[in-house]
Scaffold this motif. Structure first.
Motif, short mmCIF file in Angstrom:
data_model
loop_
_atom_site.label_atom_id
_atom_site.label_comp_id
_atom_site.label_asym_id
_atom_site.label_seq_id
_atom_site.Cartn_x
_atom_site.Cartn_y
_atom_site.Cartn_z
N ASP A 12 0.85 -1.17 0.00
CA ASP A 12 0.00 0.00 0.00
C ASP A 12 0.90 1.23 0.00
O ASP A 12 2.07 1.16 0.35
N HIS A 40 -4.32 9.07 3.31
CA HIS A 40 -5.32 8.19 2.72
C HIS A 40 -6.72 8.78 2.91
O HIS A 40 -7.06 9.26 3.99
N GLU A 92 -11.33 6.15 -1.72
CA GLU A 92 -10.22 5.27 -2.10
C GLU A 92 -9.18 6.04 -2.91
O GLU A 92 -8.73 5.59 -3.98
N VAL A 147 -5.56 8.74 -2.48
CA VAL A 147 -4.48 9.15 -1.60
C VAL A 147 -3.97 10.51 -2.03
O VAL A 147 -3.85 10.80 -3.23
#
Length: 283
Positions: A228, A252, A257, A259
């Motif tokens: 990740d 995050h 979803e 970043v």
């Protein structure tokens, strides 16, 4: 490539790859006989995980959709999975029990950026951008465009970090001293997204395109590594101002979803001067 990624195949390949990287003496087992393939045998892994060989074989073949979280944790410990890999295993083996952001579903198309988030990106003192789960570039500030290139001029399918890392020579030259790290991180992040969203056709199409056009991508993808996004440093080779050693931090945004990635040079370094010079030229 099919429009979706087959979860059973992904699970099988992932577990086999994690077995292959361990030797019996790594986990306190005595090795007997000649091994035709590297790594632990299925029966050895089953022994370490405390399950029957038949049960583990069904799991590795994707034929055990009701495997418990306890068993998955035991298998993960036996394989010495890190937290990101353990999540990936759970997403592949138990999509019905995965956390809400990891349920099997097609991802929505990238939409408008919230005004507050847009202001946050613009207010960053260094390069900053918003990246989606397909590694698509969602939003960026002026300094990001000055350092990484003008994303606005790129076609939609190329405004994507995975595409740029493996198929855009100018972008690859920018990361000349950090290209291997960048490539591995990008593939690892895509692998996380596939575990969460194997039914997303755009994600599968991107992976298929990269696999066909980049031998380097195909080699890294076959390793089944999972990462990740996290903080780090890249040393860039900017064509105008020269070397830029930039630290980056990750924020995050689970609801989307996405970043948020922000870059900053260490205070008092040549990179700080070079970045300030570049900003003065680009506004």
């Amino acid at each position: 490539m099919d429009s979706t990624v087959e979860r059973r195949t992904e699970l099988s390949q992932f577990l086999r790859s994690r077995r292959a990287r361990l030797r019996p003496d790594d986990v306190g087992l005595v090795s007997y006989g000649t091994r035709r393939v590297p790594g632990l045998r299925r029966e050895e892994l089953a022994q370490l995980a405390g399950v029957s060989v038949e049960y583990y074989v069904r799991l590795e073949q994707g034929r055990n959709p009701h495997v418990s979280d306890v068993v998955l944790e035991s298998v993960g410990r036996a394989l010495r999975l890190d937290p990101a890999e353990q999540d990936h295993l759970r997403n592949l083996a138990r999509p019905d029990r995965a956390r809400p952001t990891a349920r099997s579903r097609a991802l929505p198309r990238t939409g408008a950026v919230r005004p507050g988030l847009r202001r946050l990106i613009d207010a960053q003192p260094g390069p900053a951008y918003l990246c989606g789960p397909r590694t698509e570039v969602v939003a960026w500030n002026a300094r990001a465009a000055a350092v990484f290139g003008d994303f606005a001029r790129l076609p939609d399918e190329q405004r994507n970090f995975a595409y740029l890392v493996f198929l855009d020579e100018a972008y690859r030259e920018l990361f000349a001293d950090s290209l291997r790290d960048k490539a591995e991180a990008t593939v690892g992040f895509l692998r996380v997204s596939v575990g969460r969203h194997p039914d997303d056709p755009s994600l599968a199409s991107l992976i298929g395109t990269l696999a066909m056009k980049s031998e380097e991508f195909g080699t890294l993808w076959a390793r089944q590594d999972v990462h990740d996004k996290g903080p780090g440093r890249y040393t860039l080779k900017h064509p105008v101002v020269g070397p830029l050693a930039l630290d980056f931090e990750i924020l995050h945004l689970p609801d989307a979803e996405q970043v948020l990635v922000g870059y900053l040079p260490a205070p008092g370094t040549p990179a700080e001067e070079n970045l300030a010079l570049l900003a003065s030229w680009t506004g």
